[in-house]
Scaffold this motif. Structure first.
Motif, PDB file in Angstrom:
ATOM      1  N   LEU A   1       0.966  -1.396   0.390  1.00 40.78           N
ATOM      2  CA  LEU A   1       0.053   0.298   0.181  1.00 40.78           C
ATOM      3  C   LEU A   1       0.779   0.925  -0.042  1.00 40.78           C
ATOM      4  O   LEU A   1       1.936   1.055   1.507  1.00 40.78           O
ATOM      5  CB  LEU A   1      -0.809  -0.101   1.179  1.00 40.78           C
ATOM      6  CG  LEU A   1      -1.926   1.127   1.301  1.00 40.78           C
ATOM      7  CD1 LEU A   1      -2.198   1.745   0.127  1.00 40.78           C
ATOM      8  CD2 LEU A   1      -2.449   1.061   2.817  1.00 40.78           C
ATOM      9  N   ARG A   2       0.450   2.171  -1.143  1.00 36.54           N
ATOM     10  CA  ARG A   2       1.174   3.038  -1.252  1.00 36.54           C
ATOM     11  C   ARG A   2       0.799   4.071  -1.249  1.00 36.54           C
ATOM     12  O   ARG A   2      -0.304   4.229  -1.970  1.00 36.54           O
ATOM     13  CB  ARG A   2       2.561   3.381  -2.428  1.00 36.54           C
ATOM     14  CG  ARG A   2       3.690   2.358  -2.316  1.00 36.54           C
ATOM     15  CD  ARG A   2       4.005   2.471  -3.729  1.00 36.54           C
ATOM     16  NE  ARG A   2       3.842   2.901  -4.573  1.00 36.54           N
ATOM     17  CZ  ARG A   2       3.732   3.872  -5.465  1.00 36.54           C
ATOM     18  NH1 ARG A   2       4.112   4.478  -5.382  1.00 36.54           N
ATOM     19  NH2 ARG A   2       2.756   3.763  -6.897  1.00 36.54           N
ATOM     20  N   GLY A   3       0.757   5.754  -0.267  1.00 34.46           N
ATOM     21  CA  GLY A   3      -0.679   6.837  -0.546  1.00 34.46           C
ATOM     22  C   GLY A   3       0.510   7.885  -0.044  1.00 34.46           C
ATOM     23  O   GLY A   3       1.837   7.528   1.161  1.00 34.46           O
ATOM     24  N   ASN A   4       0.198   8.525  -0.185  1.00 36.80           N
ATOM     25  CA  ASN A   4       0.734  10.106   0.073  1.00 36.80           C
ATOM     26  C   ASN A   4      -0.245  11.584   0.405  1.00 36.80           C
ATOM     27  O   ASN A   4      -1.073  11.320  -0.946  1.00 36.80           O
ATOM     28  CB  ASN A   4       1.661  10.696  -0.652  1.00 36.80           C
ATOM     29  CG  ASN A   4       1.956  10.421  -2.328  1.00 36.80           C
ATOM     30  OD1 ASN A   4       1.182  11.681  -2.656  1.00 36.80           O
ATOM     31  ND2 ASN A   4       2.235  10.279  -3.079  1.00 36.80           N
ATOM     32  N   ALA A   5      -0.273  12.596   0.524  1.00 38.49           N
ATOM     33  CA  ALA A   5      -1.258  13.592   0.660  1.00 38.49           C
ATOM     34  C   ALA A   5       0.138  15.088   0.869  1.00 38.49           C
ATOM     35  O   ALA A   5       0.846  14.358   1.728  1.00 38.49           O
ATOM     36  CB  ALA A   5      -2.628  13.387   2.066  1.00 38.49           C
ATOM     37  N   VAL A   6      -0.833  15.606   0.393  1.00 39.76           N
ATOM     38  CA  VAL A   6       0.226  17.234  -0.080  1.00 39.76           C
ATOM     39  C   VAL A   6      -0.764  18.228  -0.004  1.00 39.76           C
ATOM     40  O   VAL A   6      -1.546  18.300  -0.705  1.00 39.76           O
ATOM     41  CB  VAL A   6       1.204  16.841  -1.591  1.00 39.76           C
ATOM     42  CG1 VAL A   6       1.606  18.426  -1.280  1.00 39.76           C
ATOM     43  CG2 VAL A   6       1.572  15.912  -1.558  1.00 39.76           C
ATOM     44  N   LEU A   7      -0.601  19.016   0.798  1.00 39.79           N
ATOM     45  CA  LEU A   7      -1.328  20.250   1.384  1.00 39.79           C
ATOM     46  C   LEU A   7      -0.643  21.617   0.939  1.00 39.79           C
ATOM     47  O   LEU A   7       0.392  21.385   1.473  1.00 39.79           O
ATOM     48  CB  LEU A   7      -1.900  19.919   2.629  1.00 39.79           C
ATOM     49  CG  LEU A   7      -3.150  21.940   3.053  1.00 39.79           C
ATOM     50  CD1 LEU A   7      -4.060  21.395   2.322  1.00 39.79           C
ATOM     51  CD2 LEU A   7      -3.045  21.711   4.780  1.00 39.79           C
ATOM     52  N   ARG A   8      -0.797  22.461   0.207  1.00 40.29           N
ATOM     53  CA  ARG A   8      -0.050  23.409  -0.542  1.00 40.29           C
ATOM     54  C   ARG A   8      -0.424  24.751   0.111  1.00 40.29           C
ATOM     55  O   ARG A   8      -1.731  25.044  -0.122  1.00 40.29           O
ATOM     56  CB  ARG A   8      -0.226  22.887  -2.084  1.00 40.29           C
ATOM     57  CG  ARG A   8       1.138  24.713  -2.132  1.00 40.29           C
ATOM     58  CD  ARG A   8       0.665  24.082  -4.128  1.00 40.29           C
ATOM     59  NE  ARG A   8       1.098  25.448  -4.614  1.00 40.29           N
ATOM     60  CZ  ARG A   8       1.059  26.725  -4.433  1.00 40.29           C
ATOM     61  NH1 ARG A   8      -0.667  26.890  -4.999  1.00 40.29           N
ATOM     62  NH2 ARG A   8       1.147  27.639  -5.573  1.00 40.29           N
ATOM     63  N   TRP A   9      -0.306  25.589   0.810  1.00 43.26           N
ATOM     64  CA  TRP A   9      -0.766  26.868   0.868  1.00 43.26           C
ATOM     65  C   TRP A   9       0.130  27.988   0.940  1.00 43.26           C
ATOM     66  O   TRP A   9       1.061  28.228   0.805  1.00 43.26           O
ATOM     67  CB  TRP A   9      -1.337  26.535   2.656  1.00 43.26           C
ATOM     68  CG  TRP A   9      -1.429  28.353   3.051  1.00 43.26           C
ATOM     69  CD1 TRP A   9      -3.021  29.316   3.001  1.00 43.26           C
ATOM     70  CD2 TRP A   9      -1.246  28.683   4.777  1.00 43.26           C
ATOM     71  NE1 TRP A   9      -2.832  29.879   3.393  1.00 43.26           N
ATOM     72  CE2 TRP A   9      -2.461  30.203   4.051  1.00 43.26           C
ATOM     73  CE3 TRP A   9      -0.510  28.363   5.649  1.00 43.26           C
ATOM     74  CZ2 TRP A   9      -2.165  30.920   5.150  1.00 43.26           C
ATOM     75  CZ3 TRP A   9      -0.478  29.842   6.045  1.00 43.26           C
ATOM     76  CH2 TRP A   9      -1.087  30.210   6.781  1.00 43.26           C
ATOM     77  N   GLU A  10      -0.329  28.739   0.006  1.00 42.74           N
ATOM     78  CA  GLU A  10       0.660  30.157  -0.871  1.00 42.74           C
ATOM     79  C   GLU A  10       0.374  31.170   0.580  1.00 42.74           C
ATOM     80  O   GLU A  10      -0.972  31.798  -0.006  1.00 42.74           O
ATOM     81  CB  GLU A  10      -0.112  30.553  -2.168  1.00 42.74           C
ATOM     82  CG  GLU A  10       1.464  31.376  -2.220  1.00 42.74           C
ATOM     83  CD  GLU A  10       0.533  31.647  -4.064  1.00 42.74           C
ATOM     84  OE1 GLU A  10       1.848  32.749  -4.794  1.00 42.74           O
ATOM     85  OE2 GLU A  10      -0.418  31.123  -5.049  1.00 42.74           O
ATOM     86  N   TYR A  11      -0.061  31.883   1.824  1.00 43.05           N
ATOM     87  CA  TYR A  11       0.510  32.545   2.499  1.00 43.05           C
ATOM     88  C   TYR A  11       0.730  33.508   2.761  1.00 43.05           C
ATOM     89  O   TYR A  11       0.109  34.588   3.102  1.00 43.05           O
ATOM     90  CB  TYR A  11       0.631  31.616   4.025  1.00 43.05           C
ATOM     91  CG  TYR A  11       2.203  31.513   4.338  1.00 43.05           C
ATOM     92  CD1 TYR A  11       2.882  32.592   4.154  1.00 43.05           C
ATOM     93  CD2 TYR A  11       2.869  30.896   4.065  1.00 43.05           C
ATOM     94  CE1 TYR A  11       4.569  32.920   4.555  1.00 43.05           C
ATOM     95  CE2 TYR A  11       4.396  31.348   3.617  1.00 43.05           C
ATOM     96  CZ  TYR A  11       5.045  31.612   4.131  1.00 43.05           C
ATOM     97  OH  TYR A  11       6.392  31.479   3.617  1.00 43.05           O
ATOM     98  N   SER A  12       1.766  33.613   1.416  1.00 41.84           N
ATOM     99  CA  SER A  12       1.636  35.615   0.570  1.00 41.84           C
ATOM    100  C   SER A  12       1.845  35.291  -0.653  1.00 41.84           C
ATOM    101  O   SER A  12       2.859  34.254  -1.082  1.00 41.84           O
ATOM    102  CB  SER A  12       2.420  35.726   1.732  1.00 41.84           C
ATOM    103  OG  SER A  12       2.830  36.895   1.275  1.00 41.84           O
TER     104      SER A  12
END
Length: 296
Positions: free
Chosen positions: A235-246
């Motif tokens: 089982l392979r998994g990944n999650a990426v949360l991207r936030w451009e705060y400025s």
């Protein structure tokens, strides 16, 4: 060493569905890598083909069934696979795609190993051992892309995989440039005067999954290796949360998960293999990346 003849046909229907197909014929050719550095081996002629259908990509739900096959002469190989690509796009900011895939294949000559302990003149002193392999594989690839705003997005990927391989017969390659083998009948492992032997056959496996081969038929094992039957679950998994705060500056939060289990069983049983995967040890990796834009 290579060469093929292919015929391809593609069409877009009036309802914007697309149909794609191809069929390929590969004539006899020489395989330079089958023996892993040893003599050339004939790769028998064969056919392979694919047929896929994709629905209208503008719709809320899209589907894409796909089937493919391979068939080789001289009982060299066969394969059939079927997959389905399902996409769901309920809004402009969310895209979900699920792609189950199932395949079953037969390989007539899967390389196992070689030895020079008991020389064999036709193949230049070494003996090359192959196996006939039946393989089953099931996977479920899932992707999700969510753009909550121009500055905040989430990407998710998960792929469980179940795979089994059963070596039904072991055999020895006999002559360079050919596809000829000597098959070894299955026997029962015994020990005679502290010597491993195969009673009633030319190959056998012991309680520790060590396989023995008696090349010359004198009753004593000449070559041994770990039995090649396998079951692999991952089982392979990944999650990426991207936030451009400025403007130009971005924060990434990443989670990766890996889970795997292997056993030398060989047959495919869905419920057993899923249970083994769920009980397998897991490795979780968390990462933070910060990118800051320095204006000049």
């Amino acid at each position: 060493t290579s060469g093929s003849y292919s015929l391809n046909a593609n069409a877009q229907l009036l309802n914007y569905w697309r149909l794609e197909s191809n069929i390929t014929f590969e004539p006899d050719r020489m395989d330079r890598s089958a023996t892993r550095g040893g003599p050339l081996m004939l790769s028998p002629a064969g056919f392979n083909g694919r047929l896929s259908l994709d629905s209208d990509s503008r719709r809320l739900i899209t589907i894409g069934p796909n089937v493919s096959f391979e068939q080789g002469s001289q009982d060299s190989e066969s394969r059939f696979s079927a997959s389905m690509d399902v996409g769901i796009r309920p809004s402009s900011w969310l895209d979900l795609r699920v792609s189950p895939n199932w395949s079953r294949s037969w390989t007539g000559a899967q390389y196992v190993g070689s030895t020079g302990d008991l020389p064999f003149a036709p193949t230049y002193g070494r003996r090359y051992v192959f196996g006939e392999l039946e393989r089953t594989e099931l996977s479920l690839q899932t992707r999700m892309n969510a753009a909550f705003s121009p500055t905040l997005s989430l990407q998710l990927f998960v792929q469980p995989l179940l795979s089994s391989g059963d070596y039904t017969t072991y055999k020895q390659f006999l002559a360079p440039g050919s596809y000829t083998f000597e098959r070894f009948s299955e026997g029962t492992h015994t020990r005679v005067n502290d010597v491993d032997a195969c009673q009633g056959g030319r190959t056998c496996v012991d309680a520790e999954n060590q396989r023995y081969i008696d090349f010359d038929g004198n009753g004593a094992a000449d070559y041994s290796f770990g039995d090649r039957d396998f079951n692999a679950r991952s089982l392979r998994g990944n999650a990426v949360l991207r936030w451009e705060y400025s403007l130009g500056s971005t924060l990434f939060l990443v989670w990766q998960r890996r889970q795997a289990n292997e056993s030398p069983v060989g047959d495919f049983q869905f419920r057993r293999d899923v249970d083994a995967l769920l009980r397998a040890p897991a490795e979780n990796v968390f990462m933070v990346k910060l990118r800051y834009w320095v204006g000049l």
